[in-house]
Design an enzyme around this catalytic site. Structure first.
Site, short mmCIF file in Angstrom:
data_model
loop_
_atom_site.label_atom_id
_atom_site.label_comp_id
_atom_site.label_asym_id
_atom_site.label_seq_id
_atom_site.Cartn_x
_atom_site.Cartn_y
_atom_site.Cartn_z
N GLY A 249 0.78 -1.23 0.00
CA GLY A 249 0.00 0.00 0.00
C GLY A 249 0.80 1.27 0.00
O GLY A 249 0.26 2.37 0.14
N GLY A 293 3.69 -3.43 -4.50
CA GLY A 293 3.40 -3.70 -5.90
C GLY A 293 3.47 -2.43 -6.71
O GLY A 293 4.40 -2.20 -7.48
N CYS A 362 -16.66 3.96 -26.59
CA CYS A 362 -17.99 4.53 -26.70
C CYS A 362 -18.61 4.64 -25.31
O CYS A 362 -19.59 3.98 -24.97
CB CYS A 362 -18.85 3.67 -27.62
SG CYS A 362 -20.38 4.46 -28.13
#
Length: 433
Positions: A249, A293, A362
């Site tokens: 984190g 990470g 879209c």
């Protein structure tokens, strides 16, 4: 000038990453294109590993949280740098094992692992299975008994710490789909239950309080709570918890507004809590694991796009359209995540315009960012979006049947493709006639 240390401007006024001209990379490999500086990834790995050696006397393991970015090349880098990895699915585990990764250094996470995934973990003899709930505990015990195997497990614990991040990336509080709660006694009951499982060895506890955390307070609080729980287990059940996984984190710099502290300061601050609690509660210092990470790969990555249409709505906003968007970076539409962007072929010019970078899907919400400072750009220019090394490729999709971009590593003045660009044939490969 830039949010990442590996970005510079060359004599042509072009943005470079790891010494490579991004405009030339776009020409060579096409866009959209993920580019990652392998040297910077390795530097971050070594920083965490050296901090672990320094503050825990080497009694610990840094495990790369591979959900941030998973492919064969990144697992090879982690193996070479002496790190472990955590995986959250059978797919990530399979990919890691295809590189010959040391399975004893793998932590297998997940709040709803399938029977097939648990079987893979047993077959590959992963070092630690992070058990998330009682159902999984009993299922794993039954599988081990039937197969004559023993599994090393950790329990994921909710320490009740608020990490002060976006609600979707806060995972340490009681109202979370992850783990066992301390406040209700659920965690202690799970420990007692595990001690009755003859084929499982409860080697440790795990916690994770959230992501993109920019101070040490939450980490220190979680460490204290977990050490208190370890002491309670020792006092009431007379067993020693050998390992403590403090999760990840650690925050990074996405924009100039972010102000993360150096990783070593995180490590030092938390280690002081661990050492103090070990002495105060008279418990052996556990073997420490952490799971960075984003902080390893995000700053090392950028995404390159080619500008297409430009739409000026007077007194409202200017839209600059790119050839990618939410399919290769869904974090804005999910979390309204902020990024820094640069016109790569005009990197030496001032950012004197504000634009909304629009993707090509879209969807009205398909944006990379709104009212972003940017150099004046025109169709054909190359835009680089910074700090996209984590949760971009790994969260990419084929929505609108768009092909996923290639991933290129740069290192030592060279570049190489580590993930091929998808082709139209790839899109229909699994379609049935």
């Amino acid at each position: 000038m830039f949010v990442s240390e590996d970005l510079q401007v060359n004599a042509q006024g072009h943005l470079t990453i790891g010494g490579q001209d991004t405009v030339e990379l776009a020409k060579q490999y096409g866009t959209p294109l993920y580019v990652m500086d392998e040297d910077l990834i390795r530097k971050h790995c070594r920083s965490f590993k050296q901090s672990m050696d320094k503050f825990y006397q080497g009694k610990g393991l840094v495990c790369y949280a591979s959900k941030a970015f998973s492919c064969k090349a990144i697992y090879r880098v982690m193996q070479e740098e002496g790190l472990g990895v955590d995986v959250v699915s059978g797919g990530e585990l399979y990919t890691a094992m295809q590189t010959g990764f040391d399975s004893s250094k793998i932590c297998f996470h997940g709040n709803n692992k399938t029977t097939e995934e648990l079987q893979m973990a047993l077959d590959y003899q992963v070092g630690r299975i992070i058990v998330d709930n009682i159902y999984e505990l009993h299922q794993l015990e039954q599988m081990c008994q039937e197969q004559g195997k023993t599994a090393r497990i950790m329990f994921r614990i909710k320490p009740g710490v608020d990490a002060h991040t976006h609600n979707f990336i806060r995972t340490g509080q009681i109202d979370s789909k992850f783990g066992f709660a301390l406040e209700t006694g659920e965690a202690m009951e799970a420990v007692k239950e595990a001690l009755q499982c003859k084929s499982l060895h409860l080697c440790g506890l795990h916690c994770h309080i959230g992501s993109q955390i920019l101070d040490t307070n939450g980490f220190e609080a979680a460490a204290e709570v977990m050490m208190q729980f370890i002491a309670t287990i020792q006092k009431e059940l007379h067993i020693t918890i050998e390992e403590l996984n403090l999760g990840g984190g650690f925050g990074i710099c996405y924009t100039e507004q972010d102000d993360p502290i150096p990783y070593e300061q995180y490590m030092e601050a938390v280690s002081k809590v661990i050492h103090r609690c070990s002495e105060e509660y008279n418990v052996p210092q556990p073997f420490i694991l952490i799971e960075p990470g984003r902080s390893i790969v995000a700053p090392a990555g950028i995404t390159l796009y080619t500008v297409g249409g430009k739409k000026v709505i007077p007194n409202i906003r200017t839209y600059v359209s790119i050839d990618g968007g939410m399919c290769d970076n869904p974090r804005y539409i999910l979390y309204q995540s902020a990024y820094d962007a640069i016109v790569a072929n005009k990197a030496d010019q001032p950012k004197d315009t504000k634009v909304t970078i629009a993707g090509k899907c879209c969807e009205s919400g398909d944006l990379i960012g709104e009212n972003m400072p940017l150099q004046a750009c025109e169709p054909g220019d190359i835009i680089a979006v910074c700090a996209t090394g984590a949760y971009n490729y790994s969260m990419s999709s084929n929505y609108n049947r768009l092909q996923k971009p290639a991933v290129v590593f740069v290192k030592d003045g060279t570049s190489r493709v580590v993930v091929k660009r998808e082709t139209l044939q790839d899109l229909v490969r699994n379609d049935c006639e």
